[in-house]
Design a protein around this motif. Sequence first.
Motif, PDB file in Angstrom:
ATOM      1  N   LEU A 165       0.819  -1.206   0.000  1.00 38.42           N
ATOM      2  CA  LEU A 165       0.000   0.000   0.000  1.00 38.42           C
ATOM      3  C   LEU A 165       0.858   1.263   0.000  1.00 38.42           C
ATOM      4  O   LEU A 165       0.535   2.258  -0.668  1.00 38.42           O
ATOM      5  N   ASN A 166       1.969   1.228   0.741  1.00 39.79           N
ATOM      6  CA  ASN A 166       2.860   2.388   0.779  1.00 39.79           C
ATOM      7  C   ASN A 166       3.621   2.572  -0.529  1.00 39.79           C
ATOM      8  O   ASN A 166       3.798   3.696  -1.005  1.00 39.79           O
ATOM      9  N   ILE A 167       4.061   1.450  -1.119  1.00 39.40           N
ATOM     10  CA  ILE A 167       4.797   1.532  -2.386  1.00 39.40           C
ATOM     11  C   ILE A 167       3.879   2.041  -3.503  1.00 39.40           C
ATOM     12  O   ILE A 167       4.302   2.817  -4.370  1.00 39.40           O
ATOM     13  N   CYS A 168       2.626   1.604  -3.474  1.00 35.30           N
ATOM     14  CA  CYS A 168       1.691   1.890  -4.579  1.00 35.30           C
ATOM     15  C   CYS A 168       0.722   3.035  -4.272  1.00 35.30           C
ATOM     16  O   CYS A 168      -0.299   3.180  -4.961  1.00 35.30           O
ATOM     17  N   ARG A 169       1.017   3.844  -3.240  1.00 36.01           N
ATOM     18  CA  ARG A 169       0.034   4.852  -2.829  1.00 36.01           C
ATOM     19  C   ARG A 169      -0.232   5.910  -3.906  1.00 36.01           C
ATOM     20  O   ARG A 169      -1.293   6.543  -3.917  1.00 36.01           O
ATOM     21  N   LYS A 170       0.736   6.123  -4.816  1.00 40.39           N
ATOM     22  CA  LYS A 170       0.550   7.126  -5.869  1.00 40.39           C
ATOM     23  C   LYS A 170       0.197   6.510  -7.222  1.00 40.39           C
ATOM     24  O   LYS A 170       0.088   7.206  -8.220  1.00 40.39           O
ATOM     25  N   ALA A 171       0.022   5.186  -7.221  1.00 41.55           N
ATOM     26  CA  ALA A 171      -0.259   4.498  -8.493  1.00 41.55           C
ATOM     27  C   ALA A 171      -1.695   4.739  -8.936  1.00 41.55           C
ATOM     28  O   ALA A 171      -2.587   4.985  -8.119  1.00 41.55           O
ATOM     29  N   ASN A 172      -1.897   4.658 -10.246  1.00 37.17           N
ATOM     30  CA  ASN A 172      -3.244   4.741 -10.806  1.00 37.17           C
ATOM     31  C   ASN A 172      -4.024   3.492 -10.382  1.00 37.17           C
ATOM     32  O   ASN A 172      -3.593   2.369 -10.655  1.00 37.17           O
ATOM     33  N   PRO A 173      -5.151   3.643  -9.688  1.00 34.33           N
ATOM     34  CA  PRO A 173      -5.881   2.466  -9.156  1.00 34.33           C
ATOM     35  C   PRO A 173      -6.220   1.420 -10.209  1.00 34.33           C
ATOM     36  O   PRO A 173      -6.072   0.219  -9.976  1.00 34.33           O
ATOM     37  N   SER A 174      -6.688   1.871 -11.373  1.00 33.07           N
ATOM     38  CA  SER A 174      -7.076   0.925 -12.428  1.00 33.07           C
ATOM     39  C   SER A 174      -5.873   0.155 -12.960  1.00 33.07           C
ATOM     40  O   SER A 174      -5.928  -1.065 -13.150  1.00 33.07           O
ATOM     41  N   LYS A 175      -4.783   0.869 -13.194  1.00 30.84           N
ATOM     42  CA  LYS A 175      -3.559   0.236 -13.704  1.00 30.84           C
ATOM     43  C   LYS A 175      -2.967  -0.709 -12.661  1.00 30.84           C
ATOM     44  O   LYS A 175      -2.506  -1.818 -12.987  1.00 30.84           O
ATOM     45  N   ALA A 176      -2.975  -0.276 -11.389  1.00 31.73           N
ATOM     46  CA  ALA A 176      -2.435  -1.116 -10.311  1.00 31.73           C
ATOM     47  C   ALA A 176      -3.234  -2.413 -10.181  1.00 31.73           C
ATOM     48  O   ALA A 176      -2.668  -3.497  -9.984  1.00 31.73           O
ATOM     49  N   ASP A 177      -4.566  -2.293 -10.299  1.00 29.50           N
ATOM     50  CA  ASP A 177      -5.413  -3.479 -10.184  1.00 29.50           C
ATOM     51  C   ASP A 177      -5.084  -4.504 -11.270  1.00 29.50           C
ATOM     52  O   ASP A 177      -5.056  -5.716 -11.004  1.00 29.50           O
ATOM     53  N   LYS A 178      -4.838  -4.018 -12.495  1.00 28.94           N
ATOM     54  CA  LYS A 178      -4.483  -4.928 -13.597  1.00 28.94           C
ATOM     55  C   LYS A 178      -3.200  -5.674 -13.291  1.00 28.94           C
ATOM     56  O   LYS A 178      -3.074  -6.872 -13.543  1.00 28.94           O
ATOM     57  N   TRP A 179      -2.221  -4.948 -12.725  1.00 30.29           N
ATOM     58  CA  TRP A 179      -0.949  -5.592 -12.373  1.00 30.29           C
ATOM     59  C   TRP A 179      -1.120  -6.612 -11.259  1.00 30.29           C
ATOM     60  O   TRP A 179      -0.550  -7.709 -11.307  1.00 30.29           O
ATOM     61  N   PHE A 180      -1.911  -6.260 -10.261  1.00 32.97           N
ATOM     62  CA  PHE A 180      -2.088  -7.181  -9.135  1.00 32.97           C
ATOM     63  C   PHE A 180      -2.892  -8.418  -9.537  1.00 32.97           C
ATOM     64  O   PHE A 180      -2.692  -9.506  -8.999  1.00 32.97           O
ATOM     65  N   ARG A 181      -3.780  -8.260 -10.494  1.00 29.34           N
ATOM     66  CA  ARG A 181      -4.513  -9.422 -10.991  1.00 29.34           C
ATOM     67  C   ARG A 181      -3.543 -10.392 -11.674  1.00 29.34           C
ATOM     68  O   ARG A 181      -3.693 -11.611 -11.557  1.00 29.34           O
ATOM     69  N   ARG A 182      -2.561  -9.872 -12.379  1.00 32.60           N
ATOM     70  CA  ARG A 182      -1.536 -10.728 -12.981  1.00 32.60           C
ATOM     71  C   ARG A 182      -0.640 -11.348 -11.914  1.00 32.60           C
ATOM     72  O   ARG A 182      -0.281 -12.525 -11.988  1.00 32.60           O
ATOM     73  N   LEU A 183      -0.293 -10.518 -10.922  1.00 27.08           N
ATOM     74  CA  LEU A 183       0.572 -11.021  -9.845  1.00 27.08           C
ATOM     75  C   LEU A 183      -0.118 -12.093  -9.014  1.00 27.08           C
ATOM     76  O   LEU A 183       0.553 -12.939  -8.414  1.00 27.08           O
ATOM     77  N   GLN A 184      -1.441 -12.067  -8.984  1.00 28.30           N
ATOM     78  CA  GLN A 184      -2.153 -13.116  -8.251  1.00 28.30           C
ATOM     79  C   GLN A 184      -1.881 -14.503  -8.833  1.00 28.30           C
ATOM     80  O   GLN A 184      -1.881 -15.494  -8.105  1.00 28.30           O
ATOM     81  N   LEU A 185      -1.659 -14.578 -10.120  1.00 24.39           N
ATOM     82  CA  LEU A 185      -1.315 -15.860 -10.740  1.00 24.39           C
ATOM     83  C   LEU A 185       0.013 -16.368 -10.177  1.00 24.39           C
ATOM     84  O   LEU A 185       0.182 -17.557  -9.916  1.00 24.39           O
ATOM     85  N   VAL A 186       0.944 -15.439  -9.970  1.00 22.49           N
ATOM     86  CA  VAL A 186       2.261 -15.811  -9.423  1.00 22.49           C
ATOM     87  C   VAL A 186       2.132 -16.226  -7.958  1.00 22.49           C
ATOM     88  O   VAL A 186       2.650 -17.266  -7.540  1.00 22.49           O
ATOM     89  N   SER A 187       1.442 -15.402  -7.165  1.00 24.21           N
ATOM     90  CA  SER A 187       1.325 -15.698  -5.727  1.00 24.21           C
ATOM     91  C   SER A 187       0.539 -16.988  -5.494  1.00 24.21           C
ATOM     92  O   SER A 187       0.867 -17.778  -4.607  1.00 24.21           O
ATOM     93  N   SER A 188      -0.493 -17.222  -6.317  1.00 23.90           N
ATOM     94  CA  SER A 188      -1.258 -18.466  -6.201  1.00 23.90           C
ATOM     95  C   SER A 188      -0.402 -19.672  -6.554  1.00 23.90           C
ATOM     96  O   SER A 188      -0.481 -20.719  -5.903  1.00 23.90           O
ATOM     97  N   ALA A 189       0.433 -19.516  -7.585  1.00 24.84           N
ATOM     98  CA  ALA A 189       1.339 -20.604  -7.986  1.00 24.84           C
ATOM     99  C   ALA A 189       2.330 -20.913  -6.869  1.00 24.84           C
ATOM    100  O   ALA A 189       2.590 -22.085  -6.559  1.00 24.84           O
ATOM    101  N   LEU A 190       2.866 -19.867  -6.243  1.00 23.88           N
ATOM    102  CA  LEU A 190       3.821 -20.064  -5.145  1.00 23.88           C
ATOM    103  C   LEU A 190       3.168 -20.806  -3.982  1.00 23.88           C
ATOM    104  O   LEU A 190       3.759 -21.707  -3.390  1.00 23.88           O
ATOM    105  N   PHE A 191       1.927 -20.418  -3.658  1.00 29.33           N
ATOM    106  CA  PHE A 191       1.235 -21.093  -2.563  1.00 29.33           C
ATOM    107  C   PHE A 191       0.907 -22.533  -2.928  1.00 29.33           C
ATOM    108  O   PHE A 191       1.021 -23.434  -2.089  1.00 29.33           O
ATOM    109  N   SER A 192       0.529 -22.762  -4.186  1.00 22.73           N
ATOM    110  CA  SER A 192       0.203 -24.128  -4.624  1.00 22.73           C
ATOM    111  C   SER A 192       1.431 -25.035  -4.567  1.00 22.73           C
ATOM    112  O   SER A 192       1.319 -26.219  -4.254  1.00 22.73           O
ATOM    113  N   LEU A 193       2.606 -24.485  -4.876  1.00 14.87           N
ATOM    114  CA  LEU A 193       3.849 -25.262  -4.739  1.00 14.87           C
ATOM    115  C   LEU A 193       4.043 -25.683  -3.285  1.00 14.87           C
ATOM    116  O   LEU A 193       4.369 -26.840  -2.994  1.00 14.87           O
ATOM    117  N   GLY A 194       3.832 -24.732  -2.360  1.00 15.32           N
ATOM    118  CA  GLY A 194       3.971 -25.051  -0.935  1.00 15.32           C
ATOM    119  C   GLY A 194       2.933 -26.047  -0.474  1.00 15.32           C
ATOM    120  O   GLY A 194       3.238 -26.951   0.317  1.00 15.32           O
TER     121      GLY A 194
END
Length: 352
Positions: A165-194
């Motif tokens: 939240l602190n790193i992205c506080r000045k980010a465009n909300p719509s653009k940030a959401d698109k990036w985090f939706r992509r990053l969710q694929l990565v974080s989900s994959a990492l959790f699934s490996l564990g």
Amino acid sequence: MTLLIIIIVLALIFDYINGFHDAANSIATIVATKVLTPFQAVLWAAFFNFLAYFISKYWIGEFKIGNTIAKTVSEDFITLEVILAGLIAAITWNLLTWKLGIPSSSSHTLIGGFMGAALAHAFTIPGADINTVVNYAKVIPIILFIFMAPLLGMVVAYFITILILNICRKANPSKADKWFRRLQLVSSALFSLGHGANDAQKVMGIIGAAVIYYQVNIKHEVAYIAAENKFAYFVDHWSWVPLVSFVMIGLGTMSGGWKIVKTMGSKITKVNSLEGVAAETAGAITLYTTEHFGIPVSTTHTITGSIIGVGVTKRVSAVRWGVTISLLWAWILTIPVSAILAAIIYYVVSIF
């Protein structure tokens, strides 16, 4: 030999049930935020469940958690009947909690069943020292992490969320959401490996205990008797067991546990894509840390704590504490209920 085969088949059935029971752990947030459809999500999680086999075998080079599970009970009190009763109890409790939509721990029901059956067996042996049945050096850390794993997941998720939240506080909300939706694929994959590495190994530990007992006490296999580390010897000579264990948990995850997905994805607290990334990343960090030390933890407990952690960053009331307390009671009761059920089943099995 027939009983050993039955135990291996039941263990793999438990592995499959574990997969669909715990599918929600890996996919709840990406389904809740509509990053993937439920079908796409289970395929994604199942692939990384299976991929964990290659990481455990060729990168880490050992199966520490499987070894821990095999040694939770003293080998003096392990029989095929004990393992059979423990498995039946674990399968029964898993199916019941799945039916009720309760995200309980498959890990702890397996451990509880194993210990309960072993204790029941010990009571049938004249003069047996009941205090030596359970290997407390292995079991106490497992019990402590019923509370420590969700707490650790919650704390890590809280700080990851605050950091993002602190790193992205000045980010465009719509653009940030698109990036985090992509990053969710990565974080989900990492959790699934564990998830795959943690939970598939528990079944390996139970199968290992059964095979070792059979080879040492029934077949009198000299090599097994002489082996300094019997579990490592088992893995080397039954090399198909780890592979099949990871395949079965992946297939189970593909089947999905939709009732539990609903509980995890929306009933604890509503999550957006940013929070989904934070929760899954925190869960993955917790799983990898405990795996490194060979401590079997519940992926269910871990991700639940992580979801609570991201909820608390909004406000304490954002977490539905009534639901959380109900889940906590289920977690506390899992080991003793599974142990009692396994003890009853052991006595029934012994009659035949």
